[in-house]
Enzyme design. Structure first.
Site, PDB file in Angstrom:
ATOM      1  N   ASP A  13       0.826  -1.214   0.080  1.00  0.00           N
ATOM      2  CA  ASP A  13       0.038   0.178  -0.014  1.00  0.00           C
ATOM      3  C   ASP A  13       0.965   1.114  -0.128  1.00  0.00           C
ATOM      4  O   ASP A  13       1.933   1.303   0.357  1.00  0.00           O
ATOM      5  CB  ASP A  13      -0.941   0.023   1.387  1.00  0.00           C
ATOM      6  CG  ASP A  13      -0.162   0.100   2.423  1.00  0.00           C
ATOM      7  OD1 ASP A  13       0.766  -0.610   2.870  1.00  0.00           O
ATOM      8  OD2 ASP A  13      -0.409   1.054   3.311  1.00  0.00           O
ATOM      9  N   GLU A  25       0.003  -0.815   5.701  1.00  0.00           N
ATOM     10  CA  GLU A  25       1.199  -0.218   6.729  1.00  0.00           C
ATOM     11  C   GLU A  25       0.933   1.388   6.872  1.00  0.00           C
ATOM     12  O   GLU A  25       1.304   1.983   7.775  1.00  0.00           O
ATOM     13  CB  GLU A  25       2.519  -0.542   6.007  1.00  0.00           C
ATOM     14  CG  GLU A  25       3.734  -0.511   7.026  1.00  0.00           C
ATOM     15  CD  GLU A  25       4.231   0.884   7.191  1.00  0.00           C
ATOM     16  OE1 GLU A  25       5.065   1.221   7.798  1.00  0.00           O
ATOM     17  OE2 GLU A  25       4.224   1.805   6.271  1.00  0.00           O
TER      18      GLU A  25
HETATM   19  N1  BES Z   1       9.035   3.272   5.048  1.00  0.00           N
HETATM   20  C1  BES Z   1       8.278   4.129   6.271  1.00  0.00           C
HETATM   21  C2  BES Z   1       8.956   4.014   7.531  1.00  0.00           C
HETATM   22  C3  BES Z   1      10.396   4.790   7.490  1.00  0.00           C
HETATM   23  C4  BES Z   1      10.524   6.444   7.417  1.00  0.00           C
HETATM   24  C5  BES Z   1      11.554   4.170   7.186  1.00  0.00           C
HETATM   25  C6  BES Z   1      11.368   6.875   7.366  1.00  0.00           C
HETATM   26  C7  BES Z   1      12.743   4.815   7.254  1.00  0.00           C
HETATM   27  C8  BES Z   1      12.627   6.406   7.234  1.00  0.00           C
HETATM   28  C9  BES Z   1       6.904   3.582   6.539  1.00  0.00           C
HETATM   29  O1  BES Z   1       6.328   3.148   5.311  1.00  0.00           O
HETATM   30  C10 BES Z   1       6.057   4.588   7.139  1.00  0.00           C
HETATM   31  O2  BES Z   1       5.937   5.826   6.660  1.00  0.00           O
HETATM   32  N2  BES Z   1       5.411   4.285   8.174  1.00  0.00           N
HETATM   33  C11 BES Z   1       4.361   5.141   8.706  1.00  0.00           C
HETATM   34  C12 BES Z   1       3.752   4.333   9.882  1.00  0.00           C
HETATM   35  C13 BES Z   1       2.465   4.774  10.564  1.00  0.00           C
HETATM   36  C14 BES Z   1       1.668   4.992   9.556  1.00  0.00           C
HETATM   37  C15 BES Z   1       2.139   4.064  11.593  1.00  0.00           C
HETATM   38  C16 BES Z   1       4.955   6.584   9.297  1.00  0.00           C
HETATM   39  O3  BES Z   1       6.388   6.411   9.958  1.00  0.00           O
HETATM   40  O4  BES Z   1       4.521   7.395   9.283  1.00  0.00           O
HETATM   41 MN    MN Z   2       7.243   2.203   3.964  1.00  0.00          MN
END
Ligand code: BES
Ligand code: MN
Length: 446
Positions: free
Chosen positions: A89, A151
């Site tokens: 997603d 996610e």
């Molecule tokens: N890929 C990201 C996590 C990430 C962000 C890794 C920055 C490395 C650097 C992931 O898909 C993400 O954005 N996760 C969300 C999670 C939330 C919706 C619970 C986030 O961090 O906002």
């Molecule tokens: Mn991600």
């Protein structure tokens, strides 16, 4: 297979992998409410097809939320099983006008592939596919590929799903291809991630809107009250002012303020906020940001006092913090800082646990060796990230003995979640090679 054969196999697979990545990017699978979830289903089906093509036994699964994909291939006798995680997603695209090319039409410019999800995290899905295709029948380990479908919307049904599928997803090592590297040309192992607590805060001062000339001056409007309340969340230096939140030291990496300003695209004259090492501010301390506000739009607002206004606030929490305790600390702060006696209501929207790893042991050494080889001898660094992957803490709780390797395709210019998200194609090739080498090494060790 030896290392040069693996290199050749990855090179051979890359054009097809790139074409399939583009196919995925064309599917606008957004798990947020209000979006067309049949596209998330399409995206799951496309992912399932790719995994079937790798010779895996594949199932699309859900536990009340959006569809995830699980593909399995049993381990040869005595060999370990490696779980490969990514998510299919993507985030909403925001204001289309801010994109230089259509978000769902993959477009290459200057060695980067632009499009929503081109990096986060469809390239993560494709890195797994690339490694599996390259290794083919020479794959020396068992694999479980788990590709989540919600996610970006907080993984609401994930815990249920993992509990229901415990047997299938059990693994000795897990590779989470959803983070990134330290810089273009410098690989990294992500060893800490922040957690997240998103909540809304609504402020009410009036039963309904009244004439701003007649009452303004003595009667408070809710939007001003909300702004004053939000302003108490930081001190004057920009550090989070909510009492009782955890912080800890970060990996001792030098993140030059100038580099951070450039990567974030800060406009001239704007200061960084907070105090202390930049990496601590970004990775191992709490951060509070206001993501949106519901209030009359400027083009439509009458001359009237706003009776209620609501903000969506995002708290990132440090490794070691508990999301429930952190939210309690926020609620206590809001309760004691309501301006002018305004009514304040906080509502939790989503939360996810932070995570930190002790990255020592054979699996981590194998990962570092694979990075070193894929980046032609460049030494990988251990980094933290400020973002969150709630899956990790859930998985770690279920399988406390599994080694957790957080890798990924993002580089500092990937602009995940923003307009003009893109993937550095040269770095992507290295990520694919590193993952193939990692699978190879894990097999060698067994
Ligand atoms: N890929 C990201 C996590 C990430 C962000 C890794 C920055 C490395 C650097 C992931 O898909 C993400 O954005 N996760 C969300 C999670 C939330 C919706 C619970 C986030 O961090 O906002
Ligand atoms: Mn991600």
């Amino acid at each position: 297979m030896d290392i040069s054969e693996i290199r050749a196999a990855v090179d051979r697979e890359l054009p097809g992998v790139r074409a399939d990545l583009e196919r995925l990017v064309r599917i606008p699978g957004i798990a947020f409410p209000g979006f067309d979830h049949s596209q998330v289903q399409r995206s799951a089906e496309a992912t399932a097809e790719l995994l079937r093509g790798c010779g895996l036994e594949v199932e699309i699964v859900r536990a009340g939320g959006q569809p995830a994909v699980i593909g399995t291939r049993p381990a040869p006798p005595g060999a370990p099983t490696v779980l490969l995680y990514a998510h299919h997603d993507v985030q909403p695209v925001g204001d289309q006008a801010r994109w230089d090319s259509d978000p769902f039409t993959p477009t290459e410019r200057d060695g980067r592939l632009y499009g929503r999800g081109s990096a986060d995290d469809k390239a993560g899905v494709m890195a797994h596919v690339a490694a599996l295709r390259a290794m083919g029948d020479a794959l020396p380990v068992g694999v479980v590929v788990f590709v989540e479908g919600e996610e970006e919307f907080g993984s609401e049904s994930l815990e249920r799903l993992l509990a229901e599928r415990r047997e299938e997803i059990s693994a000795d090592v897990i590779v989470i291809a959803d983070s990134g590297n330290w810089d273009v040309g410098v690989p990294a192992l992500t060893t800490s991630l922040r957690g997240i607590v998103n909540f809304t805060v609504e402020v009410r001062t009036l039963a309904s809107a009244v004439h701003s000339g007649m009452f303004g001056g003595a009667v408070p409007d809710a939007l001003t009250a909300l702004c004053r309340l939000l302003a108490t969340l930081h001190d004057d230096a920009g550090d989070v002012a909510v009492a009782g939140l955890t912080r800890r030291p970060a990996a001792p990496l030098d993140y030059e303020p100038e580099r951070l300003r450039a990567e974030a695209g800060m406009v001239d004259g704007v200061d960084l906020i907070g105090t202390g090492p930049v990496v601590e501010r970004l990775w191992t301390r709490p951060a509070l940001s206001v993501l949106g506000i519901d209030a009359p739009a400027t083009g439509e607002a009458p001359n009237a006092l706003v009776p209620s206004a609501k903000a969506l606030v995002s708290l990132r929490i440090a490794p070691g913090e508990n999301p429930t305790k952190a939210y309690e600390a926020v609620q206590a702060h809001l309760g004691t800082h309501a301006p002018w006696g305004a009514q304040v209501t906080a509502t939790l929207v989503q939360d996810g646990a932070p995570f930190a790893i002790d990255a020592d042991g054979p699996a981590y050494d194998a990962a570092r060796a694979a990075f070193r080889a894929a980046w032609d001898g460049v030494e990988p660094v251990d980094i933290g990230v400020g973002g969150s992957i709630p899956f990790i803490a859930t998985f770690a709780e279920m399988f406390p003995d599994a080694a957790i390797l957080v890798t990924g395709v993002e580089d500092p210019y990937a602009k995940a979640h923003g307009p003009n998200e893109s993937l550095h194609l040269g770095e992507f090739a290295r990520v694919c090679l590193a993952e193939a080498l990692l699978l190879h090494h894990r097999g060698e060790r067994s």
